[in-house]
Design a protein around this motif. Structure first.
Motif, PDB file in Angstrom:
ATOM      1  N   ALA A   1       0.830  -1.209   0.000  1.00 36.47           N
ATOM      2  CA  ALA A   1       0.000   0.000   0.000  1.00 36.47           C
ATOM      3  C   ALA A   1       0.863   1.256   0.000  1.00 36.47           C
ATOM      4  CB  ALA A   1      -0.924  -0.017   1.222  1.00 36.47           C
ATOM      5  N   LEU A   2       1.890   1.294   0.817  1.00 33.45           N
ATOM      6  CA  LEU A   2       2.776   2.460   0.859  1.00 33.45           C
ATOM      7  C   LEU A   2       3.447   2.687  -0.488  1.00 33.45           C
ATOM      8  CD1 LEU A   2       4.496   2.007   4.348  1.00 33.45           C
ATOM      9  CD2 LEU A   2       2.930   3.832   3.680  1.00 33.45           C
ATOM     10  N   ALA A   3       3.964   1.601  -1.083  1.00 31.83           N
ATOM     11  CA  ALA A   3       4.634   1.745  -2.375  1.00 31.83           C
ATOM     12  C   ALA A   3       3.671   2.259  -3.443  1.00 31.83           C
ATOM     13  CB  ALA A   3       5.230   0.399  -2.795  1.00 31.83           C
TER      14      ALA A   3
ATOM     15  N   SER B   1      -5.544  15.790  -3.173  1.00 35.85           N
ATOM     16  CA  SER B   1      -5.709  14.365  -2.839  1.00 35.85           C
ATOM     17  C   SER B   1      -4.599  13.846  -1.940  1.00 35.85           C
ATOM     18  CB  SER B   1      -5.757  13.528  -4.128  1.00 35.85           C
ATOM     19  OG  SER B   1      -4.524  13.644  -4.834  1.00 35.85           O
ATOM     20  N   TRP B   2      -3.561  14.654  -1.754  1.00 35.26           N
ATOM     21  CA  TRP B   2      -2.417  14.170  -0.974  1.00 35.26           C
ATOM     22  C   TRP B   2      -2.778  13.920   0.491  1.00 35.26           C
ATOM     23  CZ3 TRP B   2       3.162  16.154  -2.169  1.00 35.26           C
ATOM     24  CH2 TRP B   2       3.477  15.834  -3.501  1.00 35.26           C
TER      25      TRP B   2
ATOM     26  N   LEU C   1      -1.855  10.603   2.422  1.00 35.49           N
ATOM     27  CA  LEU C   1      -0.966  10.622   3.590  1.00 35.49           C
ATOM     28  C   LEU C   1      -1.641  10.008   4.821  1.00 35.49           C
ATOM     29  CD1 LEU C   1       0.649  14.172   3.155  1.00 35.49           C
ATOM     30  CD2 LEU C   1       1.761  11.950   2.865  1.00 35.49           C
ATOM     31  N   GLU C   2      -2.960  10.200   4.961  1.00 35.29           N
ATOM     32  CA  GLU C   2      -3.670   9.611   6.091  1.00 35.29           C
ATOM     33  C   GLU C   2      -3.634   8.085   6.020  1.00 35.29           C
ATOM     34  OE1 GLU C   2      -5.758   9.263   9.589  1.00 35.29           O
ATOM     35  OE2 GLU C   2      -4.826  11.059   8.707  1.00 35.29           O
ATOM     36  N   ILE C   3      -3.885   7.563   4.805  1.00 28.16           N
ATOM     37  CA  ILE C   3      -3.842   6.097   4.641  1.00 28.16           C
ATOM     38  C   ILE C   3      -2.415   5.577   4.868  1.00 28.16           C
ATOM     39  CG2 ILE C   3      -4.204   4.194   3.018  1.00 28.16           C
ATOM     40  CD1 ILE C   3      -6.360   5.905   1.682  1.00 28.16           C
ATOM     41  N   MET C   4      -1.425   6.297   4.362  1.00 25.56           N
ATOM     42  CA  MET C   4      -0.026   5.888   4.553  1.00 25.56           C
ATOM     43  C   MET C   4       0.357   5.904   6.026  1.00 25.56           C
ATOM     44  SD  MET C   4       1.598   7.925   1.295  1.00 25.56           S
ATOM     45  CE  MET C   4       3.302   7.549   1.668  1.00 25.56           C
ATOM     46  N   HIS C   5      -0.172   6.872   6.756  1.00 21.41           N
ATOM     47  CA  HIS C   5       0.104   6.941   8.195  1.00 21.41           C
ATOM     48  C   HIS C   5      -0.488   5.729   8.914  1.00 21.41           C
ATOM     49  CE1 HIS C   5       0.585   8.509  12.239  1.00 21.41           C
ATOM     50  NE2 HIS C   5      -0.711   8.306  12.443  1.00 21.41           N
ATOM     51  N   LYS C   6      -1.709   5.324   8.537  1.00 17.93           N
ATOM     52  CA  LYS C   6      -2.331   4.166   9.162  1.00 17.93           C
ATOM     53  C   LYS C   6      -1.544   2.897   8.864  1.00 17.93           C
ATOM     54  CE  LYS C   6      -7.116   5.870   9.286  1.00 17.93           C
ATOM     55  NZ  LYS C   6      -8.502   5.626   8.803  1.00 17.93           N
ATOM     56  N   GLN C   7      -1.084   2.769   7.605  1.00 15.87           N
ATOM     57  CA  GLN C   7      -0.319   1.572   7.254  1.00 15.87           C
ATOM     58  C   GLN C   7       1.035   1.540   7.973  1.00 15.87           C
ATOM     59  OE1 GLN C   7      -1.490  -0.953   5.597  1.00 15.87           O
ATOM     60  NE2 GLN C   7      -3.425   0.051   5.080  1.00 15.87           N
ATOM     61  N   THR C   8       1.661   2.695   8.121  1.00 14.09           N
ATOM     62  CA  THR C   8       2.923   2.762   8.858  1.00 14.09           C
ATOM     63  C   THR C   8       2.720   2.426  10.325  1.00 14.09           C
ATOM     64  OG1 THR C   8       3.685   4.503   7.340  1.00 14.09           O
ATOM     65  CG2 THR C   8       4.883   4.239   9.397  1.00 14.09           C
TER      66      THR C   8
END
Length: 445
Positions: free
Chosen positions: A201-203, A219-220, A224-231
């Protein structure tokens, strides 16, 4: 050659030699002094040769002594077999089990073994074939086989015995090693799968932000919110993996610090009250009022309580209720019953059997909620690494699937137990119990 025959032969040779020397002295061919000396030398030489060439004496052992020696050997073999800490037996040259200890009775689930044919008791074709080969050629072997129920792996060590064609067989339980190897393989597969999802997902989002959405700044924020959750998911996963690895590393070393279990519970519940308030969940603690002394690690038991309460709140509806109980019992067996509640209609499953004696005094903790409950088919698998039942408990709840595995290993180190009782749409109760230093007559909840 018998002794009387040797005496006769040496006597004839001695007389003949002496007569010849006497005749030479009479005829004057040999002087009297020289002749007497020769006769003496001849006699002494014959005597020395007679004594020195005598065959060794053969002791004839009476039949009774042979039987006594055979019985002594069998008694020694029987003592050795019964002293071994592993299942073991001694198979005679006729293919009968002459000696066997109690552990082999437990392995093959047959009480009367001694005197029976090996094929009737062992019932493992590979092991039976190996006993035939060892009795025939005298070379030791090792054979792996699965036990009768198909869930235990055993290794049979076969060596030749002291009697002709006899065989010693010692059985080694390799189940724990086999399960550890399988668990290690499953762990690597599951860990790589759990990490692959957030990394993918991050990639993907990074590639999107660098490519098609490079200029779409609006849209960033969503990306970024989704990337934060995955991290954050990966961070929790790595943290739980490290905790589990640390606990497993020290699981064989029992704690040596005496602590107050009531203090652990009250402080942990107090620390979780803000999280419960945020989710509008009523978190209550019952059963406190006195010191409960246990030999344990404070931070590890706090982690047990925290994981159980966090799970209960996670699967409770908004406005729900989570109740934590603590108490003592006269025995571990009583504590196991009290830890999962008094309702006899719910389905129960023991996830960890305690190592401590069932008769020692115990302390117990239970955490119950009024959530959606857990389906019966999932109960026995709770506590496995990465195993989640989110589909049966809401579906949209995320977790690493390691929380209960951590609880299970911590309780194993403390010689305690873990159980669950649940009914769909009625809630769930998790209970733990462990030995305590002071008993109590109170067994009421």
């Amino acid at each position: 050659m018998r002794r009387t025959e040797r005496i006769r032969d040496f006597s004839v040779l001695g007389v003949a030699g002496s007569g010849l020397l006497a005749f030479m002295m009479i005829t004057g061919a040999l002087g009297i002094f020289e002749g007497v000396t020769a006769i003496i030398v001849l006699a002494l030489g014959a005597l020395a040769y007679f004594v020195g060439s005598a065959p060794p004496a053969i002791d004839i052992v009476p039949v009774d002594d042979l039987q006594a020696s055979d019985e002594a050997m069998k008694s020694s073999v029987r003592s050795l077999i019964h002293a071994l800490p592993f299942p073991a037996c001694y198979i005679s040259g006729e293919g009968r089990i002459e000696s066997a200890n109690k552990k082999i009775s437990d392995l093959f689930r047959i009480k009367h073994i001694e005197g029976a044919l090996k094929s009737v008791i062992i019932r493992q074709p590979d092991v039976l074939a190996a006993t035939d080969r060892v009795s025939r050629n005298g070379a030791g072997e090792r054979v792996e086989f699965m036990a009768i129920d198909g869930d235990e792996l055993w290794l049979a060590h076969l060596t030749p015995g002291p009697e002709p064609s006899s065989v010693f067989v010692v059985f080694e339980d390799r189940t724990a090693v086999h399960r550890a190897e399988r668990a290690r393989a499953d762990f690597l597969a599951n860990a790589s799968h759990e990490l692959r999802t957030p990394l993918t997902a991050l990639a993907g989002f990074i590639e999107t932000m660098r490519g098609p959405a490079r200029d779409d700044r609006e849209s960033w924020d969503g990306f970024l919110e989704i990337m934060h959750k995955q991290t954050d998911r990966m961070r929790h996963l790595v943290s739980d993996l490290l905790s589990l690895s640390r606990i497993e590393f020290s699981e064989h070393r029992a704690p040596d610090t005496v602590i107050d279990l009531s203090d652990v519970l009250s402080q942990t519940v107090l620390a979780l009250q803000p999280l419960a308030a945020e989710r509008a969940i009523e978190l209550s603690l019952e059963g406190l009022g006195r010191e409960i002394r246990v030999t344990a690690k404070w931070d590890e038991l706090a982690q047990v309580v925290q994981n159980l309460i966090s799970n209960a709140m996670k699967y409770s509806p908004r406005g729900g209720r989570v109740t934590v109980y603590i108490g003592t019992a006269r025995s571990m067996a009583d504590a196991a019953k009290l830890a999962t509640g008094a309702n006899e209609d719910v389905t129960r499953s023991v996830l960890l059997q305690p190592r401590a004696s069932s008769e020692v005094a115990a302390a117990w903790i239970s955490v119950s909620d009024n959530g959606v409950g857990i389906a019966r088919q999932h109960l026995s698998r709770l506590g496995e690494r990465f195993y989640r039942v989110d589909e049966s408990r809401g579906g949209d709840i995320e977790g690493t699937g390691l929380g209960l595995a951590i609880v299970k290993h911590i309780m194993a180190r403390h010689r305690g137990g873990l159980a669950v009782a649940s009914e769909e749409n009625e809630g769930t109760c998790f209970g733990v119990w462990l030995p305590c230093l002071e008993g109590s007559a109170s067994t009421k909840r």
